[in-house]
Design an enzyme around this catalytic site. Structure first.
Site, PDB file in Angstrom:
ATOM      1  N   ASP A 478     -14.129   7.725  18.614  1.00  0.00           N
ATOM      2  CA  ASP A 478     -14.023   8.534  17.395  1.00  0.00           C
ATOM      3  C   ASP A 478     -15.122   8.187  16.390  1.00  0.00           C
ATOM      4  O   ASP A 478     -15.795   7.149  16.499  1.00  0.00           O
ATOM      5  CB  ASP A 478     -12.639   8.287  16.773  1.00  0.00           C
ATOM      6  CG  ASP A 478     -12.107   9.507  16.044  1.00  0.00           C
ATOM      7  OD1 ASP A 478     -12.895  10.394  15.689  1.00  0.00           O
ATOM      8  OD2 ASP A 478     -10.874   9.563  15.819  1.00  0.00           O
ATOM      9  N   ASP A 548      -9.299  18.627  15.633  1.00  0.00           N
ATOM     10  CA  ASP A 548      -8.006  18.048  15.261  1.00  0.00           C
ATOM     11  C   ASP A 548      -6.943  19.133  15.125  1.00  0.00           C
ATOM     12  O   ASP A 548      -5.753  18.839  15.048  1.00  0.00           O
ATOM     13  CB  ASP A 548      -8.119  17.296  13.924  1.00  0.00           C
ATOM     14  CG  ASP A 548      -8.585  15.859  14.133  1.00  0.00           C
ATOM     15  OD1 ASP A 548      -8.651  15.416  15.290  1.00  0.00           O
ATOM     16  OD2 ASP A 548      -8.879  15.183  13.128  1.00  0.00           O
TER      17      ASP A 548
HETATM   18  C1  GLA Z   1      -9.422  11.361  13.964  1.00  0.00           C
HETATM   19  C2  GLA Z   1      -9.238  12.002  15.329  1.00  0.00           C
HETATM   20  C3  GLA Z   1      -7.756  12.107  15.621  1.00  0.00           C
HETATM   21  C4  GLA Z   1      -7.126  10.749  15.574  1.00  0.00           C
HETATM   22  C5  GLA Z   1      -7.397  10.087  14.236  1.00  0.00           C
HETATM   23  C6  GLA Z   1      -6.952   8.641  14.216  1.00  0.00           C
HETATM   24  O1  GLA Z   1      -9.001  12.191  12.955  1.00  0.00           O
HETATM   25  O2  GLA Z   1      -9.865  13.241  15.384  1.00  0.00           O
HETATM   26  O3  GLA Z   1      -7.545  12.711  16.871  1.00  0.00           O
HETATM   27  O4  GLA Z   1      -7.650   9.966  16.621  1.00  0.00           O
HETATM   28  O5  GLA Z   1      -8.786  10.106  13.909  1.00  0.00           O
HETATM   29  O6  GLA Z   1      -7.216   8.028  13.028  1.00  0.00           O
END
Ligand code: GLA
Length: 744
Positions: A478, A548
């Site tokens: 990430d 997301d």
């Molecule tokens: C980001 C990612 C999510 C999740 C969060 C965790 O927003 O896109 O899928 O992994 O971080 O903090």
């Protein structure tokens, strides 16, 4: 050889059976662009394409001549020596001048395609797949060299380009602009398509007519971004998804970019893509060289689908690498939306057990497993397990998950720190930071200076230790903030313009080491969803968390937009809970599955919270995906009807042997007493008989010309009041999947 050099006319003709690309060495030694498009016959001399009539208000390169760069279509243009458009390159010299004059010195034509040191690039598996032309140009006053690289793929309508600057002089230069591709097209009769959005609404298709002046998308955020994608399309206004000319341009790069088309007032279109010059300078000391990222240009006369399919094949098979490139992707369950930060080992194992029971193959532990990370204020940078939550560490948990019969995957965000972390306390100077200025937090986190090799080494060692001792099959990588106050404490003042690019080079080197040492791991890139969904990342991580936003209705648009450049196998797509956590919308579980099938499929919820009936649906979805994921992830994908233009949208995939086709059909709002509907399918064998699941048989030519009947229950008498259970009805967010089996 797919590259011909005509000695007399000094022309290069790059071609395969479908496309031609023609370059001419001009009378001043610069490179002229003569043609990029459908394959045409070769001829000894295309010089007639150089039209050089005398025009008013024009500067000429010599007294009495008609040669002005302003009116000649070029390959890698410069500003200030008769051309006035934005150039492909600019070099600041010791005397303050930025005027350059790179002219032809030599060239090389060879089979295959070279890699680019430290950068992602398309590749060949054997030298017959591509031919390469390297043209060396020299600025004779400066003594500096510029090497332009062109590779043409023999079976794909694609040309890869990049540029390299070499300084073998005793002076230092500052490169202030170095595009990867520049291409002058003879007219401007195009629609410009860009893929723009923001967090949770990435890659929305935006189309407008190309106009005189500059149109551009870019990023100056340190990553390719949610906001714009380093990919643009020019298509003829009459072209559509299935026919007509379309050209796609993709930059294989994950940092700040510029993608632009400048149309001059003679209607010549100059397209260029490269590192964003706004945030870039690069000091080139004696003996150094600078290599730009690669850009890929695809030409299609079969409309947008033809263009996309070329990108899918090329990026899926000759950009993505490693053991996972050609393998169906494991069906995973990720705990993020199931627990957020609120978990312990028992809770995770309960979720994993339920997942295993329903057929899931990979359990992924998301954020919150390390250091003092119990919310997003602390812990980033401390890549060792929080043993309060996970007494046996990641090693222990991964072994327990594997003992359940599942593979184990882990979330990391290696590029970041919280100030509340051991890493920050030990190395506060390792953050990107501008001396004397406050640092702007984002999600309470700060960015590590990956331009420093010692920082990259440190992170590598930390994470490699966990990977080596635990049973980890998958990493979700990430990156949750953009870069501000970009400055490296390790670089001198005159190299600060390099930091953004050096950061990306550091990131690529970290990825490279990890995939080299842990080749069995499937990497999925992620950046707050899809903020780094770009071709550069695909070289390291063959799949990417698309967004997301897991709402099925929104995801149709996001996946549809993403599919213009990126293959189905690269799009992480999960079924999540209802009401959805981003939009609070209710959508049927079936529709959430029917959308997520067209990607690297998984779940983002706790299955224990579902009813028995829903669990049965989940099991059925997983069975379906296991049966068809080879076709879905590696078949030929067609967009049929756009969610940006219609209430009903559709796409389909067809297997290589054309014996299996799967159609996804999605209706956003229900309608009443509506028309009878048909959907024209694509890509089938016209002479093959296809059977639907209900047993009906139709030839491919019927389905492609008459269409598949898609009339739904809303075209009949509406069920008044409350419909009886079991009655076939349509609702908002209704969808269906049609599987067609040929040659039965
Ligand atoms: C980001 C990612 C999510 C999740 C969060 C965790 O927003 O896109 O899928 O992994 O971080 O903090």
């Amino acid at each position: 050889m797919a590259i011909i050099f005509h000695e007399k006319s000094k022309e290069f003709h790059l071609h395969n059976s479908q496309i031609s690309y023609i370059i001419k060495i001009l009378e001043n030694g610069h490179l002229g662009q003569l043609y990029f498009g459908a394959r045409i016959h070769d001829r000894d001399d295309f010089g007639y394409l150089l039209e050089t009539s005398h025009r008013p208000m024009t500067a000429y390169q010599s007294e009495g001549g008609n040669f002005s760069l302003e009116h000649i279509k070029q390959e890698y243009p410069v500003y200030g020596t008769t051309d006035f458009k934005l150039p492909a390159m600019e070099v600041l010299q010791p005397n303050g001048s930025r005027i350059t004059d790179f002219s032809y010195e030599s060239h090389r034509i060879y089979k295959g395609k070279p890699g680019l040191e430290g950068l992602p690039a398309t590749y060949t598996e054997d030298d017959e797949e591509a031919d390469t032309l390297e043209i060396t140009l020299t600025d004779r006053l400066l003594g500096m060299k510029l090497i332009l690289l062109y590779s043409i793929f023999n079976k794909e309508n694609a040309i890869a380009r990049s540029a390299r600057f070499e300084n073998s002089t005793r002076d230092s230069f500052d490169i202030t602009r170095a595009m990867s591709i520049s291409l002058d097209l003879p007219d401007c009769d195009y629609d410009w398509i860009q893929f723009s959005g923001a967090w949770s609404r990435e890659r929305q298709v935006r189309t407008r007519r190309l106009e005189q002046g500059i149109q551009a998308v870019n990023s100056s955020r340190g990553h390719s971004s949610h906001n714009h994608n380093p990919f643009i399309v020019l298509k003829r206004p009459t072209a559509d998804e299935f026919q007509g000319e379309a050209m796609g341009f993709s930059l294989i790069y994950s940092g700040n970019f510029l993608a632009q088309a400048e149309v001059d007032t003679y209607n010549v279109t100059r397209v260029m893509l490269g590192i964003n010059p706004f945030t870039f300078t690069w000091r080139l000391d004696p003996g150094e060289h600078f290599q730009t990222p690669e850009a890929v240009a695809v030409y299609s006369k079969d409309g947008l689908n033809g263009m996309s399919q070329t990108f899918h094949r090329l990026f899926g098979r000759r950009l993505a690498r490693g053991q996972w490139r050609d393998r169906v992707r494991p069906i995973l369950l990720n705990n993020w939306e199931a627990t957020y930060f609120d978990f312990n080992e028992d809770k995770l194992l309960d979720i994993a057990r339920a997942a295993k029971n329903d057929g899931i193959e990979l359990f992924v532990l998301d954020d919150g497993w390390f250091g003092a990370r119990t919310d997003d204020h602390a812990g980033l940078g401390d890549w060792y397990a929080n043993t309060d939550r996970l007494p046996g560490g990641i090693k222990g948990l991964s072994e327990k998950v594997e003992a359940l019969g599942l593979k184990f995957g882990l979330w990391v965000e290696l590029e970041m720190v919280n100030k509340n972390s051991d890493l920050y306390r030990a190395h506060p100077d390792w953050l990107l930071q501008t001396p004397g200025r406050p640092l702007s937090p984002s999600r309470h986190q700060y960015v590590l200076d990956l331009s420093r090799p010692e920082v990259v080494d440190y992170i590598y060692e930390m994470i490699a230790a966990i990977l080596a001792e635990s049973k980890i099959s998958y990493i979700k990588w990430d990156m949750n903030r953009s870069i501000t106050e970009c400055y490296s404490l390790a670089l001198p003042a005159n190299r600060q313009g390099e930091v953004f690019h050096r950061y990306i080079l550091g990131l690529y080197s970290l990825y490279e080491r990890l995939i080299e040492h842990f080749p069995h791991i499937l990497f999925e890139s992620c950046a707050s969803g899809g903020a780094r969904f770009d071709a550069g990342m695909l070289y390291y991580a063959p799949q990417c968390w698309t967004s997301d936003d897991t709402d099925a209705a929104e995801r149709i648009k996001i996946q549809y937009g993403t599919s213009f450049c990126y293959p189905v196998s690269s799009m992480g797509a999960h079924v999540s809970a209802t009401p959805n956590h981003q939009l609070f919308r209710h959508t049927p579980l079936e529709t959430r599955g029917n959308v997520a099938y067209f990607g690297a499929f998984g779940y983002e919820l706790d299955l224990q919270n579902l009813s028995d009936k829903e669990r049965e649906t989940v099991r059925e979805q997983i069975r379906f995906m296991k049966q068809y994921r080879q076709v879905i992830q590696y078949g030929t994908f067609y967009r049929l009807q756009s969610p940006f233009e219609h209430n009903i949208s559709a796409w389909m995939v067809v297997s290589e042997d054309k014996k299996t086709a799967i159609v996804g059909y999605y209706k956003i709002l229900n309608d009443v007493n509506c028309e009878y509907r048909r959907l024209l399918l694509k890509g089938l064998d016209p002479n093959m008989a296809y059977q639907t699941e209900s047993g009906e048989t139709h030839y491919g030519d019927e389905l492609m010309n008459l269409g598949l009947i898609t009339t739904d229950p809303s075209s009949g008498q509406p069920a008044s009041g409350h419909p009886e259970p079991g009655l076939d009805i349509c609702t908002d967010f209704w969808s269906k999947i049609v599987v067609l089996r040929g040659g039965c």
